[in-house]
Scaffold this active site. Structure first.
Site, mmCIF file in Angstrom:
data_model
loop_
_atom_site.group_PDB
_atom_site.id
_atom_site.type_symbol
_atom_site.label_atom_id
_atom_site.label_comp_id
_atom_site.label_asym_id
_atom_site.label_seq_id
_atom_site.Cartn_x
_atom_site.Cartn_y
_atom_site.Cartn_z
ATOM 1 N N GLU A 144 78.124 -17.086 -92.941
ATOM 2 C CA GLU A 144 78.761 -16.015 -93.724
ATOM 3 C C GLU A 144 77.833 -14.813 -93.906
ATOM 4 O OE1 GLU A 144 81.680 -14.834 -95.071
ATOM 5 O OE2 GLU A 144 82.301 -16.372 -93.647
ATOM 6 N N ASP A 191 73.639 8.700 -67.071
ATOM 7 C CA ASP A 191 74.617 7.793 -67.690
ATOM 8 C C ASP A 191 75.460 8.479 -68.763
ATOM 9 O OD1 ASP A 191 73.920 5.547 -66.263
ATOM 10 O OD2 ASP A 191 72.483 4.831 -67.762
HETATM 11 C C1 LIG Z 1 80.168 -13.836 -89.523
HETATM 12 S S1 LIG Z 1 78.964 -12.593 -89.663
HETATM 13 C C2 LIG Z 1 78.872 -12.344 -91.406
HETATM 14 C C3 LIG Z 1 79.655 -11.164 -91.853
HETATM 15 C C4 LIG Z 1 79.500 -10.852 -93.324
HETATM 16 N N1 LIG Z 1 80.209 -11.822 -94.131
HETATM 17 C C5 LIG Z 1 80.076 -9.479 -93.587
HETATM 18 O O1 LIG Z 1 81.285 -9.346 -93.666
HETATM 19 O O2 LIG Z 1 79.288 -8.497 -93.643
HETATM 20 C C6 LIG Z 1 77.472 -13.461 -89.307
HETATM 21 C C7 LIG Z 1 76.361 -12.602 -88.769
HETATM 22 O O3 LIG Z 1 76.728 -12.048 -87.510
HETATM 23 C C8 LIG Z 1 76.063 -10.814 -87.305
HETATM 24 N N2 LIG Z 1 77.061 -9.795 -87.014
HETATM 25 C C9 LIG Z 1 78.407 -9.944 -87.097
HETATM 26 N N3 LIG Z 1 79.039 -8.824 -86.740
HETATM 27 C C10 LIG Z 1 78.094 -7.924 -86.399
HETATM 28 C C11 LIG Z 1 78.125 -6.588 -85.949
HETATM 29 N N4 LIG Z 1 79.276 -5.933 -85.786
HETATM 30 N N5 LIG Z 1 76.960 -5.969 -85.681
HETATM 31 C C12 LIG Z 1 75.784 -6.615 -85.857
HETATM 32 N N6 LIG Z 1 75.694 -7.892 -86.287
HETATM 33 C C13 LIG Z 1 76.821 -8.544 -86.556
HETATM 34 C C14 LIG Z 1 75.264 -10.521 -88.563
HETATM 35 O O4 LIG Z 1 73.915 -10.889 -88.343
HETATM 36 C C15 LIG Z 1 75.942 -11.401 -89.594
HETATM 37 O O5 LIG Z 1 75.078 -11.761 -90.634
#
Ligand SMILES: C[S@@+](CC[C@H](N)C(=O)[O-])C[C@H]1O[C@@H](n2cnc3c(N)ncnc32)[C@H](O)[C@@H]1O
Length: 226
Positions: A114, A166
């Protein structure tokens, strides 16, 4: 340049690091990549690094202490740029990729589940999102950032640093490109590209670049007019 990745899933990285341009850049010592599993910095005997959120709610959160301890264990971590991957971060683009190139050492911290305890943010310099969508973990985001930065390192693409042509290098998209055969399924390569007239080819490409950017990404042109 040195890139250090803090992740619970280091096995997600080798297939990308061991191929093509990235592999060559590592082998040519243009970049050093280190993977650290912060589970190794867990403080309990079961090596868990996540727990339930205070106040209740779904899922598990990464705890601050293993990440803090992992960061502290990295030589030069005080002066390195510490980036947290999060969908709540600054939206990543080519201009940020170019800026990251100025750093000798970047540490990328991948979240999972999460997300992480809010206090992780106190040990971070920059938060980056690779797009307005949610991934399972930060690993794919870290790989996207690594790939886009490594190919900008002088020499990484070979003798000619072709990234200057690019898309996004100059707030525009790339022009259309063709290779052999000259004709396929009734579709011909534009005559100008076969003319050998370099001035005309450059003019055609510049026009195509402008046209394509105007059609597909007018927001980029607005950026240069600001
Ligand atoms: C399921 S996500 C957690 C999302 C969090 N509950 C929120 O809504 O901000 C788990 C992890 O995936 C990574 N992550 C998910 N989406 C991302 C994005 N668009 N860019 C960068 N990291 C991402 C982050 O490190 C995050 O802590």
């Amino acid at each position: 340049m040195k890139l250090t990745i803090l992740t619970l899933f280091p096995e997600m990285f080798p297939s990308i690091l061991n191929e093509s341009i990235i592999k060559r850049a590592i082998n040519n010592n243009l970049v050093e990549v280190n993977l650290i599993n912060f589970r190794d910095f867990a403080t309990n005997k079961h090596k868990t690094v996540d727990d339930t959120p205070y106040g209740g709610g779904a899922g598990m959160l990464l705890q601050v202490e293993p990440i803090y301890r992992a960061l502290k264990s990295i030589p030069g971590s005080d002066t390195a740029l510490k980036i947290l991957l999060t969908p709540q971060g600054k939206l990543y683009n080519q201009s940020i990729a170019k800026d990251l190139l100025d750093n000798e050492h970047i540490i990328l911290v991948c979240g999972h589940y999460e997300g992480f305890d809010e206090r992780v943010r106190d040990y971070i310099d920059l938060e980056i999102s690779i797009g307005d969508y949610v991934l399972t973990g930060g690993e794919i985001a870290a790989l996207a950032i690594m790939d886009s930065v490594i190919r900008l390192i002088p020499g990484a693409l070979g003798s000619e640093d072709s990234y200057i042509h690019d898309s996004f290098y100059e707030d525009s998209l790339d022009y259309p490109q063709y290779t052999k055969p000259r004709e396929f399924d009734g579709k011909k390569v534009p005559d100008v590209l076969l003319s050998g007239n370099h001035a005309e080819i450059a003019k055609w490409r510049e026009n195509q670049k402008q046209k394509r950017t105007k059609e597909r990404r007018p927001d980029l042109l607005k950026k240069t007019q600001q």
